[in-house]
Design an enzyme around this catalytic site. Structure first.
Site, PDB file in Angstrom:
ATOM      1  N   LYS A  13       0.834  -1.217   0.000  1.00 39.35           N
ATOM      2  CA  LYS A  13       0.000   0.000   0.000  1.00 39.35           C
ATOM      3  C   LYS A  13       0.865   1.261   0.000  1.00 39.35           C
ATOM      4  O   LYS A  13       0.626   2.180  -0.770  1.00 39.35           O
ATOM      5  CB  LYS A  13      -0.915   0.038   1.247  1.00 39.35           C
ATOM      6  N   ARG A  87      -9.416   0.987   8.914  1.00 38.52           N
ATOM      7  CA  ARG A  87      -9.049  -0.394   9.248  1.00 38.52           C
ATOM      8  C   ARG A  87     -10.131  -1.084  10.074  1.00 38.52           C
ATOM      9  O   ARG A  87      -9.960  -2.260  10.407  1.00 38.52           O
ATOM     10  CB  ARG A  87      -7.753  -0.379  10.065  1.00 38.52           C
ATOM     11  N   ARG A 126      11.986  -5.621   4.676  1.00 40.05           N
ATOM     12  CA  ARG A 126      11.673  -4.216   4.392  1.00 40.05           C
ATOM     13  C   ARG A 126      12.580  -3.293   5.200  1.00 40.05           C
ATOM     14  O   ARG A 126      12.839  -3.523   6.367  1.00 40.05           O
ATOM     15  CB  ARG A 126      10.212  -3.930   4.743  1.00 40.05           C
ATOM     16  N   ARG A 159      11.593  -1.214  10.698  1.00 39.70           N
ATOM     17  CA  ARG A 159      10.528  -0.849  11.628  1.00 39.70           C
ATOM     18  C   ARG A 159      10.486  -1.860  12.773  1.00 39.70           C
ATOM     19  O   ARG A 159      10.648  -3.053  12.545  1.00 39.70           O
ATOM     20  CB  ARG A 159       9.182  -0.840  10.895  1.00 39.70           C
ATOM     21  N   ARG A 170      -0.204  -8.584  13.486  1.00 43.66           N
ATOM     22  CA  ARG A 170      -0.841  -7.603  12.594  1.00 43.66           C
ATOM     23  C   ARG A 170      -1.740  -8.317  11.574  1.00 43.66           C
ATOM     24  O   ARG A 170      -2.793  -7.814  11.191  1.00 43.66           O
ATOM     25  CB  ARG A 170       0.233  -6.754  11.901  1.00 43.66           C
TER      26      ARG A 170
HETATM   27  P1  AMP Z   1       1.021   0.665   9.006  1.00 44.43           P
HETATM   28  O1  AMP Z   1       2.186   1.580   8.801  1.00 44.43           O
HETATM   29  O2  AMP Z   1      -0.178   1.050   8.179  1.00 44.43           O
HETATM   30  O3  AMP Z   1       1.395  -0.793   8.846  1.00 44.43           O
HETATM   31  O4  AMP Z   1       0.557   0.846  10.538  1.00 44.43           O
HETATM   32  C1  AMP Z   1       1.435   0.584  11.610  1.00 44.43           C
HETATM   33  C2  AMP Z   1       0.647   0.535  12.905  1.00 44.43           C
HETATM   34  O5  AMP Z   1       0.029   1.812  13.163  1.00 44.43           O
HETATM   35  C3  AMP Z   1      -0.500  -0.476  12.950  1.00 44.43           C
HETATM   36  O6  AMP Z   1      -0.056  -1.790  13.262  1.00 44.43           O
HETATM   37  C4  AMP Z   1      -1.374   0.126  14.050  1.00 44.43           C
HETATM   38  O7  AMP Z   1      -0.816  -0.100  15.339  1.00 44.43           O
HETATM   39  C5  AMP Z   1      -1.258   1.639  13.763  1.00 44.43           C
HETATM   40  N1  AMP Z   1      -2.276   2.061  12.779  1.00 44.43           N
HETATM   41  C6  AMP Z   1      -2.059   2.469  11.495  1.00 44.43           C
HETATM   42  N2  AMP Z   1      -3.214   2.783  10.887  1.00 44.43           N
HETATM   43  C7  AMP Z   1      -4.200   2.571  11.790  1.00 44.43           C
HETATM   44  C8  AMP Z   1      -5.614   2.686  11.749  1.00 44.43           C
HETATM   45  N3  AMP Z   1      -6.265   3.092  10.637  1.00 44.43           N
HETATM   46  N4  AMP Z   1      -6.303   2.397  12.884  1.00 44.43           N
HETATM   47  C9  AMP Z   1      -5.672   2.009  14.012  1.00 44.43           C
HETATM   48  N5  AMP Z   1      -4.333   1.831  14.106  1.00 44.43           N
HETATM   49  C10 AMP Z   1      -3.597   2.116  13.009  1.00 44.43           C
END
Ligand code: AMP
Length: 214
Positions: A13, A87, A126, A159, A170
């Site tokens: 994404k 989400r 990554r 990360r 996740r």
């Molecule tokens: P990402 O970078 O999109 O993989 O997000 C990393 C982390 O940020 C996730 O595992 C959640 O802990 C938090 N996070 C990101 N987007 C959301 C969302 N829309 N709602 C809740 N937590 C989020």
């Protein structure tokens, strides 16, 4: 134009959002990036979000919706790519409400699909630029110099939630809380499914075709 890029963690994404922003007139809204930034700056949102992000759990909807609303209001005249948001069902409903109050709507929802094994393989390889956020994969899109960003020469980092245990958590969260969004958007003709295993450029081509930009 408001576009949602959805799909499991590691499905590409962020990479696809970066490509769309660099080639077309979009602004990129990644809730994950916002939370990582707030955590690094030790703001009140960051302090609250830290444990959730570290453990691969979702930050509560009210906070996530609040940062989203602020972003949308500031970028009202722009086309937005929503990356990793919504989400949950309450987030999807909240987004519809925020946009309709501003006479807007979600125009396209693109789900990028990928198998769990490929996700784990990609995410453990990554690396992210600690300065500009550019995304690399040590296997198929490595930097020219090991550990250094091609664009800004800053150090590449992994990360903290890209470890196998947190990735599996996740993925569970995705299956239990995010996947049901497919049925939420299925009834509209806005939803499209893209095969994330096709490789970065082919996935990009598929997306721009859906968006009518090809
Ligand atoms: P990402 O970078 O999109 O993989 O997000 C990393 C982390 O940020 C996730 O595992 C959640 O802990 C938090 N996070 C990101 N987007 C959301 C969302 N829309 N709602 C809740 N937590 C989020």
């Amino acid at each position: 134009m408001n576009v949602i890029l959805s799909g499991p963690p590691g499905s590409g994404k962020g990479t696809q959002a970066e490509l769309l922003v660099s080639r077309y007139h979009f602004v990129h809204f990644s809730t994950g990036d916002v939370f990582r930034d707030e955590i690094a700056k030790k703001t009140s949102i960051g302090i609250m979000a830290e444990a959730y992000v570290k453990e691969g759990r979702l930050v509560p909807d009210e906070i996530t919706l609040e940062i989203t609303k602020n972003f949308i209001i500031k970028n009202q005249n722009h086309s937005i790519i929503f990356d990793g948001f919504p989400r949950t069902l309450p987030q999807a409903r909240g987004l519809d409400k925020i946009l309709s109050e501003l006479n807007g709507q979600v125009d396209f929802v693109i789900f990028i699909e990928l198998s769990d094994d490929e996700i784990v393989r990609r995410l453990t390889a990554r690396r992210i630029c600690s300065n500009c956020g550019a995304i690399y994969n040590l296997g198929f899109t490595p930097p020219k110099t090991a550990g250094v960003c091609d664009i800004c020469q800053a150090q590449l980092i992994q990360r903290t939630d890209d470890t196998e245990t947190v990735i599996r958590q996740r993925l569970n969260v995705y299956r239990n809380q995010t996947l049901e969004l497919k049925s939420y958007y299925e009834n509209s003709n806005k939803m499209h499914i893209v095969d994330g295993s096709a490789g970065r450029d082919r996935v990009h081509q598929a997306i721009i075709k859906i968006l009518g930009l090809a």
